[in-house]
Design an enzyme around this catalytic site. Structure first.
Site, PDB file in Angstrom:
ATOM      1  N   GLY A   1       0.810  -1.225   0.000  1.00 40.14           N
ATOM      2  CA  GLY A   1       0.000   0.000   0.000  1.00 40.14           C
ATOM      3  C   GLY A   1       0.836   1.264   0.000  1.00 40.14           C
ATOM      4  O   GLY A   1       0.536   2.233  -0.710  1.00 40.14           O
ATOM      5  N   CYS A   2       1.904   1.256   0.769  1.00 43.44           N
ATOM      6  CA  CYS A   2       2.763   2.446   0.865  1.00 43.44           C
ATOM      7  C   CYS A   2       3.540   2.664  -0.434  1.00 43.44           C
ATOM      8  O   CYS A   2       3.760   3.809  -0.838  1.00 43.44           O
ATOM      9  CB  CYS A   2       3.696   2.314   2.058  1.00 43.44           C
TER      10      CYS A   2
END
Length: 156
Positions: free
Chosen positions: A45-46
């Protein structure tokens, strides 16, 4: 999910960042500073979120906005993450959580059935006078960078 910002100015802070020079919030030449808090370098996600901000970076610059990513990762981790993704903006290392606590992004979360304390994915837009003009908490990565860009571009 966007929240209404506080009308109080953000307290100035200085923190270590990639690129060598320390980051200081107030006195920046940009009209807006986008601070996006994320949980951890090199996680799916990051990585996706950072790439989205990278891809839109020229448009943020055209709107007179700087972007800065913030997590608790070490400077070494940030340097590798920034290089790997060719990020054109800096990343702040906040291992003691001072900046995270200032923005109240440390939360208890469930991860793999266990409760852990971590960074709630959040984004803040601060104007050149140090006033918070917009915040997003509990961010979902999909289309978030675009939403932030549209907000910045809509400002007079």
């Amino acid at each position: 999910m966007a929240d209404s910002p506080s009308t109080a100015p953000i307290a100035d802070f200085t923190a270590a960042q990639t690129g060598g020079a320390p980051f200081t919030l107030l006195g920046r030449p940009a009209r807006y500073t986008v601070l996006y808090f994320y949980p951890k370098d090199n996680t799916p996600g990051c990585t996706t979120e950072s790439i989205a901000f990278r891809e839109l970076y020229p448009q943020f610059q055209a709107a007179h906005a700087d972007i800065v990513g913030i997590s608790r990762d070490s400077m070494r981790s940030h340097d590798g993450f920034k290089t790997k993704l060719a990020l054109p903006f800096e990343l702040i290392s906040d291992p003691d959580e001072a900046v995270c606590l200032q923005f109240n992004v440390m939360k208890n979360k469930m991860m793999y059935g266990k409760q852990v304390r971590g960074v709630e994915r959040s984004t803040f837009v601060v104007d050149a006078d140090g006033k918070l003009v917009k915040e997003w908490r509990g961010v979902k990565v999909a289309n978030h960078a675009e939403e932030v860009l549209e907000f910045v571009k809509s400002q007079p």
